[in-house]
Structure formats: structure tokens, C-alpha cells
Motif scaffolding. Structure first.
Motif: not given
Length: 294
Positions: A36-43
């Protein structure tokens, strides 16, 4: 037998003589666990457990995921009629750095003004200019099971990137990745959340399927297991073969069943797939996730 991976129990840290604060995977794990969290994570992810050299760049925003890059380079084992670990390792040594170099060209451009989003200048060989790309939040790499020599090459490159970029390193269990693939497939089909909410009303909670807990029958070239997944990081092996995996058995059977002329004409060692096509012509289908259009 229980397989449990606690991503946040002992965050990886590298002391390189700088005064930067210790890097921690805790905040990344919190957002990975929530849909539900809209923080973007990139890997940036690396896989070298067997004979394929694979690199991907994956971004997660809320329940949605997006592939910016997804490539694999297979090694050639036709003359051995099976995977030769030394040949596989040599292919990783030759191809992995080239593939990582191509992958970073696909990192999204850094257009954020947030101080939490770091930039990485990437040189474009075609234009001769450098573009500020978004620095991955962490580096992912297969830590096992697999051929030790092959795994070591991927782990070495991943550790180097983690130290150079000063971002956390996440070692991924090979079979855990297989068990969670249906949820990744579902996430790749989800629409990306808007960057800014259009109303003050809370968005409905999005869930990925299958929802926890769920059972998975893993049938690969090296393993055949029945796994109960309770969370992203808690998996229990309920049943496991101890003699030969289903995939290995099918490959060995195919080498005996397929006509010699057909066997010698195959461009790879996917003997089980060739046996299926031989027995049921036109029945095989292949679907591979592709990077999302920019």
C-alpha cells in the motif's frame, strides 16, 4: 526443514573509511513488505546460479512493479549434453560485466528533487554525454543454491556495486525467488499508482495474489519441493525429493527418448522442452516478462 530469511535482522554494512552513516536494509524491507505504500524502490538484480547470465532492473511502487531492463545470456553446453560448471563460470566472467553496463543505461532518469533520491552519472557511449540516472536503492543477487563457482562470480560483482554505490546488498535464495514469482508476475500487471493523489480519500488497499499463506510446488532442474509460504521471508519446505529432481529426470529421459537426429539438431540443452514439443506438437508456449516501455 524450515527455510527462513530475515531481511531486517542483520543489515549489511561496509566500512570504507568514509563518514557516511551505516547503510541499512530495514527501511527497504518495510516498503517491500507493504503493498500500500507508494514509495518507489529500485533494485539492480543479478542471477548467476547456473548456466544463464541474467541482469534485471526492477522498480516497485506500491503494489505495482515495473521492469526497466531484463536480459539473459545463456552459455553453450550442447557438446556436453548437459551443463558444464566450468563453461558456465567462464561465460559469467565474460558476459556479466557487459550485461551490467547495458543495464545501467536503462536506469530511470533522476527527475526527483527529493534529497533521498541519489543520482548516478551514466555515460552514454552513443552520445558521449553523461546523464544523471537514479541510483538503485539496493543491489539484489542470487546467493544460492547453485554452482559455487557461478554464484561466486555474481556475488563478487554485486558486492562491488554495493560498496561502490554505498547501498545495501540483498542476497536472494534461489528457491524463495521461484516461490514468489507468481506475486511478481501479478505486480508487473498492476497499473502504476499516480505520483500525486487526485483526491484526499485514502486509496483502497491493493493486494497481490496469491495472498499469504499459499502452497507452491517447485519443479525445476535441481529441486522438486512443496513449499508453504507464510510471508515474503518465511517459507517452510513440507516435502522434498532426495534422489533426483523432476526437471533433471525429464532431461535425462528426453536424451534417451528423442531420435538421435533431432537430439543432435537442438540449439540448446532444453531437452525436456524438446520432448514436450516432440510428444505434443504445437503445445509449448513461452511467456517472458519484458521491460515496460519508457
Amino acid at each position: 526443514m524450515r527455510l527462513t530469511v530475515a531481511l531486517s535482522s542483520k543489515p549489511l554494512r561496509y566500512a570504507m573509511g568514509t563518514r557516511r552513516p551505516p547503510i541499512s536494509f530495514n527501511k527497504c524491507h518495510r516498503f517491500l513488505s507493504s503493498g500500500t505504500h507508494n514509495k518507489s524502490l529500485l533494485t539492480l538484480a543479478i542471477e548467476t546460479s547456473c548456466d544463464d547470465t541474467c541482469v534485471a532492473i526492477l522498480e516497485k511502487v506500491g503494489p505495482a512493479a515495473r521492469l526497466h531492463f531484463n536480459k539473459r545470456i545463456p552459455s553453450n553446453h550442447v557438446e556436453f549434453k548437459g551443463i558444464h560448471p566450468t563453461v558456465a563460470s567462464r561465460t559469467h566472467e565474460i558476459q556479466l560485466a557487459k550485461l551490467v553496463n547495458k543495464a545501467v543505461q536503462s536506469l530511470p532518469e533522476n527527475i526527483s528533487n527529493s534529497p533521498e533520491v541519489k543520482s548516478l552519472p551514466i555515460h552514454n557511449p552513443q552520445t558521449g554525454k553523461s546523464t544523471p540516472r537514479r541510483l538503485p536503492d539496493f543491489v539484489s543477487v542470487t546467493r544460492g543454491p547453485g554452482f559455487p563457482g557461478c554464484l561466486g562470480i555474481g556475488l563478487g560483482v554485486a558486492k562491488g556495486l554495493s560498496v561502490a554505490w554505498q547501498v545495501p546488498l540483498l542476497g536472494v535464495h534461489h528457491m524463495q525467488g521461484h516461490a514468489l514469482t507468481p506475486r511478481l508476475d501479478r505486480a508487473l500487471r498492476q497499473p502504476s499508482p499516480p505520483e500525486a493523489p487526485t483526491s484526499k480519500e485514502p486509496e483502497p488497499k491493493a493486494t497481490l495474489s496469491p495472498e499469504f499463506p499459499f502452497l507452491t510446488l517447485l519443479a525445476s532442474g535441481g529441486h522438486t519441493q512443496l513449499v508453504l509460504s507464510r510471508t515474503l521471508t518465511s517459507h517452510t519446505i513440507l516435502a522434498n525429493v532426495h534422489n533426483i529432481s523432476l526437471g533433471d529426470m525429464l532431461d535425462k529421459a528426453a536424451r534417451e527418448i528423442l531420435p538421435p537426429d533431432l537430439l543432435s539438431s537442438l540449439p540448446n540443452i532444453a531437452y525436456a522442452a524438446a520432448l514436450e514439443e516432440f510428444a505434443f506438437p504445437g503445445s509449448t508456449t513461452t511467456t517472458t516478462p519484458s521491460p515496460s516501455p519508457s
